[in-house]
Design a protein around this motif. Structure first.
Motif, mmCIF file in Angstrom:
data_model
loop_
_atom_site.group_PDB
_atom_site.id
_atom_site.type_symbol
_atom_site.label_atom_id
_atom_site.label_comp_id
_atom_site.label_asym_id
_atom_site.label_seq_id
_atom_site.Cartn_x
_atom_site.Cartn_y
_atom_site.Cartn_z
ATOM 1 N N GLN A 105 0.819 -1.218 0.000
ATOM 2 C CA GLN A 105 0.000 0.000 0.000
ATOM 3 C C GLN A 105 0.852 1.267 0.000
ATOM 4 N N PHE A 106 2.163 1.116 0.076
ATOM 5 C CA PHE A 106 3.066 2.261 -0.155
ATOM 6 C C PHE A 106 3.390 2.316 -1.654
ATOM 7 N N TRP A 107 3.460 3.515 -2.202
ATOM 8 C CA TRP A 107 3.881 3.659 -3.603
ATOM 9 C C TRP A 107 5.254 3.016 -3.773
ATOM 10 N N GLN A 136 -3.361 1.438 -7.861
ATOM 11 C CA GLN A 136 -3.124 2.753 -8.446
ATOM 12 C C GLN A 136 -1.756 2.784 -9.105
ATOM 13 N N TYR A 137 -1.678 3.540 -10.203
ATOM 14 C CA TYR A 137 -0.427 3.694 -10.949
ATOM 15 C C TYR A 137 -0.101 5.170 -11.094
ATOM 16 N N CYS A 138 1.179 5.499 -11.025
ATOM 17 C CA CYS A 138 1.630 6.881 -11.153
ATOM 18 C C CYS A 138 2.619 6.981 -12.322
ATOM 19 N N CYS A 139 2.342 7.885 -13.243
ATOM 20 C CA CYS A 139 3.118 8.009 -14.485
ATOM 21 C C CYS A 139 4.397 8.807 -14.255
ATOM 22 N N MET A 140 5.511 8.126 -14.059
ATOM 23 C CA MET A 140 6.762 8.783 -13.669
ATOM 24 C C MET A 140 7.491 9.447 -14.840
ATOM 25 N N ARG A 141 7.064 9.169 -16.070
ATOM 26 C CA ARG A 141 7.610 9.925 -17.213
ATOM 27 C C ARG A 141 6.986 11.312 -17.228
ATOM 28 N N ALA A 142 5.667 11.365 -17.058
ATOM 29 C CA ALA A 142 4.991 12.678 -17.006
ATOM 30 C C ALA A 142 5.495 13.475 -15.798
ATOM 31 N N LEU A 203 11.330 9.639 -13.520
ATOM 32 C CA LEU A 203 11.858 9.686 -12.166
ATOM 33 C C LEU A 203 11.743 8.277 -11.600
ATOM 34 N N TYR A 204 12.808 7.772 -10.955
ATOM 35 C CA TYR A 204 12.808 6.402 -10.445
ATOM 36 C C TYR A 204 12.990 6.438 -8.931
ATOM 37 N N LEU A 205 11.898 6.165 -8.206
ATOM 38 C CA LEU A 205 11.935 6.222 -6.735
ATOM 39 C C LEU A 205 11.014 5.145 -6.158
ATOM 40 N N GLY A 206 10.278 5.458 -5.099
ATOM 41 C CA GLY A 206 9.363 4.495 -4.497
ATOM 42 C C GLY A 206 9.786 4.128 -3.086
ATOM 43 N N ALA A 207 8.986 3.266 -2.460
ATOM 44 C CA ALA A 207 9.119 2.989 -1.027
ATOM 45 C C ALA A 207 10.454 2.370 -0.625
ATOM 46 N N HIS A 208 11.107 1.684 -1.560
ATOM 47 C CA HIS A 208 12.388 1.072 -1.190
ATOM 48 C C HIS A 208 13.520 2.093 -1.127
ATOM 49 N N ALA A 209 13.315 3.279 -1.729
ATOM 50 C CA ALA A 209 14.363 4.316 -1.725
ATOM 51 C C ALA A 209 14.524 4.859 -0.311
ATOM 52 N N ALA A 210 15.705 4.654 0.259
ATOM 53 C CA ALA A 210 15.932 5.004 1.662
ATOM 54 C C ALA A 210 16.786 6.248 1.826
ATOM 55 N N LYS A 211 17.762 6.416 0.937
ATOM 56 C CA LYS A 211 18.744 7.498 1.082
ATOM 57 C C LYS A 211 19.140 8.009 -0.290
ATOM 58 N N ASP A 251 5.008 -1.261 -16.531
ATOM 59 C CA ASP A 251 6.435 -1.014 -16.732
ATOM 60 C C ASP A 251 6.995 -0.433 -15.434
ATOM 61 N N ASN A 252 7.750 -1.258 -14.702
ATOM 62 C CA ASN A 252 8.275 -0.824 -13.397
ATOM 63 C C ASN A 252 9.283 0.311 -13.508
ATOM 64 N N ARG A 253 9.798 0.517 -14.707
ATOM 65 C CA ARG A 253 10.795 1.574 -14.872
ATOM 66 C C ARG A 253 10.148 2.883 -15.315
ATOM 67 N N ALA A 254 8.833 2.872 -15.486
ATOM 68 C CA ALA A 254 8.133 4.096 -15.913
ATOM 69 C C ALA A 254 6.958 4.476 -15.011
ATOM 70 N N VAL A 255 6.514 3.559 -14.149
ATOM 71 C CA VAL A 255 5.400 3.880 -13.243
ATOM 72 C C VAL A 255 5.702 3.398 -11.825
ATOM 73 N N LEU A 256 5.067 4.048 -10.846
ATOM 74 C CA LEU A 256 4.977 3.501 -9.490
ATOM 75 C C LEU A 256 3.584 2.896 -9.354
ATOM 76 N N HIS A 257 3.416 2.024 -8.364
ATOM 77 C CA HIS A 257 2.081 1.483 -8.115
ATOM 78 C C HIS A 257 1.904 1.222 -6.629
ATOM 79 N N ARG A 258 0.630 1.109 -6.228
ATOM 80 C CA ARG A 258 0.313 0.717 -4.844
ATOM 81 C C ARG A 258 -1.094 0.129 -4.807
ATOM 82 N N ALA A 259 -1.340 -0.692 -3.789
ATOM 83 C CA ALA A 259 -2.670 -1.249 -3.573
ATOM 84 C C ALA A 259 -3.430 -0.311 -2.646
ATOM 85 N N THR A 260 -4.751 -0.253 -2.779
ATOM 86 C CA THR A 260 -5.551 0.508 -1.813
ATOM 87 C C THR A 260 -6.180 -0.480 -0.814
ATOM 88 N N PRO A 261 -6.519 -0.008 0.390
ATOM 89 C CA PRO A 261 -7.038 -0.920 1.420
ATOM 90 C C PRO A 261 -8.385 -1.553 1.036
#
Ligand code: OGA
Ligand code: MN
Length: 290
Positions: A105-107, A136-142, A203-211, A251-261
């Motif tokens: 449920q985290f992007w 949900q999907y987030c368009c990281m190219r846009a 942009l390439y990020l998401g919940a695993h990005a720590a630092k 495409d994991n290299r172009a979008v983020l995703h997350r589940a909703t509750p």
């Protein structure tokens, strides 16, 4: 004949008329691949498929990842995201299975904690709840295109440290086992990915990005938080309300995703994922120095 129809102005399209038992033939597959490259998310309707058919279709896009230790489906080509236990019962909210589902449920972007992060994921809805449990999907190219100059400069040539233990610890510090920690140590990932002149950058990020490498923990954290808040605004997001037997490729290299509750203690949700491996690391040396 397949039909391809946009689901969102920026990305994501629906594909109907596809028969995965007999096809697709090479010409149709080329059409699908081209749509996938441009649209980043494809929703295939009415695919009541078996695991074998899902694996076979996924493999046409490239070699599959093997599921890591500690995840439901470890050692196979499948990741099973489900609140149903081996005897068909709904598992308790405190179970590992449920906590791992909650982490979705985290992007995030799949396998960004691996040196060669996933290219794509394919998720099949085998049982869906009546309400909630959307993806949900987030368009990281846009998002990259829309970044103000200050943020674009801040990420230029930068590397983030992605760490599975970091993202899972937000759910429960005890969730990640010693075995998992050893299997997936922190890795370096480029913060910007280049998809060539036609498609541009993401942009390439998401919940695993720590630092952020070369920044203090606090400064890196606040840059990541600011970028994530900028990225995940409504205008960049497509919310998929699942219909039975939808199959989604992203495409994991172009979008983020997350589940909703959803009401996970009373309603069943059972999803099966295959993951298409990446073509290589995003930086020359993916190993993070501890
Ligand atoms: C996944 C995932 C979200 C969902 O399959 O990788 O994050 O809605 N799924 O189940
Ligand atoms: Mn995921």
């Amino acid at each position: 004949m397949i039909q391809i129809t946009p689901l969102h102005p920026l990305f994501a399209s629906e594909v109907t008329g596809l028969d995965l038992v007999t096809g697709p033939d090479d010409a149709t597959f080329a059409q699908i691949e081209d749509a996938f490259r441009r649209r980043s998310v494809l929703v295939f309707r009415e695919q009541a498929i078996s695991d074998e058919i899902q694996i076979r279709f996924s493999q046409r896009f490239g070699p599959l990842e093997t599921t890591k230790v500690g995840t439901n489906g470890a050692g196979s080509h499948l990741v099973v995201l489900s609140n149903i236990g081996p005897e068909g019962q709904i598992v308790p909210p405190t179970s590992r299975q449920m906590l791992n589902n909650r982490a979705n449920q985290f992007w995030h972007t799949d396998s960004s904690f691996k040196p060669n992060p996933a290219r794509a994921s394919m998720l099949s809805a085998r049982a869906i709840p009546l309400t909630g449990g959307d993806t949900q999907y987030c368009c990281m190219r846009a998002v990259y295109t829309a970044l103000p100059e200050r943020l674009r400069d801040a990420v230029e040539g930068r590397v983030a440290i992605h760490d599975y233990t970091h993202s899972r610890s937000r759910i429960d510090p005890e969730l990640v086992t010693v075995e998992e920690r050893k299997a997936v140590p922190p890795v370096r990932q480029a913060m910007v990915l280049d998809h060539g002149p036609e498609l541009g950058r993401s942009l390439y990020l998401g919940a695993h990005a720590a630092k952020v490498e070369g920044m203090s923990d606090d400064a890196g954290r606040s840059l990541i938080d600011e970028l994530m808040a900028f990225a995940t605004r409504d205008r960049f997001v497509y919310t998929h309300q699942w219909r039975p037997f939808d199959l989604i490729l992203w495409d994991n290299r172009a979008v983020l995703h997350r589940a909703t509750p959803f009401r996970g203690t009373t309603e069943a949700r059972h999803m099966v994922r295959t993951t298409i491996a990446g073509g290589g690391p995003t930086v020359a040396d993916a190993r993070a120095v501890a």
